[in-house]
Scaffold this motif. Structure first.
Motif, mmCIF file in Angstrom:
data_model
loop_
_atom_site.group_PDB
_atom_site.id
_atom_site.type_symbol
_atom_site.label_atom_id
_atom_site.label_comp_id
_atom_site.label_asym_id
_atom_site.label_seq_id
_atom_site.Cartn_x
_atom_site.Cartn_y
_atom_site.Cartn_z
ATOM 1 N N ALA A 41 -22.112 0.364 -47.342
ATOM 2 C CA ALA A 41 -22.908 1.507 -46.885
ATOM 3 C C ALA A 41 -24.035 1.765 -47.882
ATOM 4 N N ASP A 59 -19.035 -2.434 -43.340
ATOM 5 C CA ASP A 59 -19.629 -1.108 -43.255
ATOM 6 C C ASP A 59 -21.035 -1.197 -43.839
ATOM 7 N N ASP A 61 -23.522 1.015 -42.854
ATOM 8 C CA ASP A 61 -24.140 2.287 -42.482
ATOM 9 C C ASP A 61 -25.277 2.602 -43.455
ATOM 10 N N ASP A 79 -20.535 -1.944 -38.711
ATOM 11 C CA ASP A 79 -21.123 -0.610 -38.584
ATOM 12 C C ASP A 79 -22.561 -0.699 -39.080
ATOM 13 N N ILE A 81 -24.948 1.681 -38.130
ATOM 14 C CA ILE A 81 -25.604 2.968 -37.883
ATOM 15 C C ILE A 81 -26.682 3.199 -38.936
ATOM 16 N N ASP A 82 -27.909 3.503 -38.483
ATOM 17 C CA ASP A 82 -29.049 3.794 -39.360
ATOM 18 C C ASP A 82 -29.461 2.614 -40.243
#
Length: 223
Positions: A41, A59, A61, A79, A81-82
């Protein structure tokens, strides 16, 4: 943790990445690197070689990829996201099952990439090449799509409701059950439009020149 110019090709990195740190990779060779399920992330990848790197279930993110890239990178079930991709070569990349909400691709090469089966409420794509890519079932509702080549791409089942296309190409794209309700196609090169493609564009907005070309192909002249 920072990785600067390291040869990490073929390496398993999952156990080296602490979940509470932000990782930065600069100019690294990640060819066939194993990052399956890694905690990344907010990570930064700057001008890295990503040939066949495995990011499945990772991950990512808010991660950012800038420059570099490689063929057949695997992001399945990750993942994203963004996540932000800028000027990255992601040709033949795999995104099936990835969570793509608010991910963005700018200036990317996505030739032959597969985004079908990705999840989320939509992603953004700008000034990128998606020739022969598979976006089957993806949602780009309401997006401003600028400078994108969808030539020969599979857009079956995609939702482009209220999207605006500027300086885009849709030549020979597959449009089975594609939704263009209120989509603004005035800035798109639609290519040759047979009756099947004309039905696929139902509900879209086109300009006068496009409408004239559609009618002229059917032997109708508008004065």
């Amino acid at each position: 943790m920072n990785f600067d110019g390291e040869d990490l090709s073929g390496t398993s990195l999952t156990d080296r990445l602490a979940p509470d740190e932000t990782h930065v990779f600069r100019g690294c060779d990640l060819t066939e690197a194993d990052l399956w399920g890694a905690s990344l992330a907010g990570a930064r990848f700057e001008s890295c070689v990503l040939e066949q790197a495995d990011f499945r279930k990772a991950d990512l993110d808010g991660a950012a990829f800038t420059g570099g890239g490689g063929m057949r990178v695997r992001f399945s079930d990750a993942d994203l996201i963004d996540a932000v991709f800028t000027d990255v070569d992601l040709s033949s990349a795999q995104f099936g099952g990835a969570l793509m909400t608010d991910a963005s691709f700018t200036g990317c090469r996505l030739i032959g990439a597969s985004l079908t089966g990705s999840r989320g409420t939509g992603f953004r794509v700008t000034r990128s090449n998606l020739t022969m890519a598979n976006l089957g079932g993806c949602s780009l509702r309401g997006e401003e799509i600028e400078g994108v080549r969808f030539d020969e791409a599979d857009l079956s089942g995609c939702d482009f409701t209220d999207a605006t296309f500027t300086d885009c190409r849709l030549r020979e794209a597959k449009l089975l059950k594609t939704v263009f309700t209120r989509a603004d196609l005035r800035g798109a090169d639609l290519g040759e439009i047979d009756d099947a493609r004309l039905r696929a564009f139902g509900g879209a907005i086109v300009n006068r020149a496009q409408a004239d070309a559609i009618l002229a192909a059917r032997g109708i002249t508008v004065l």
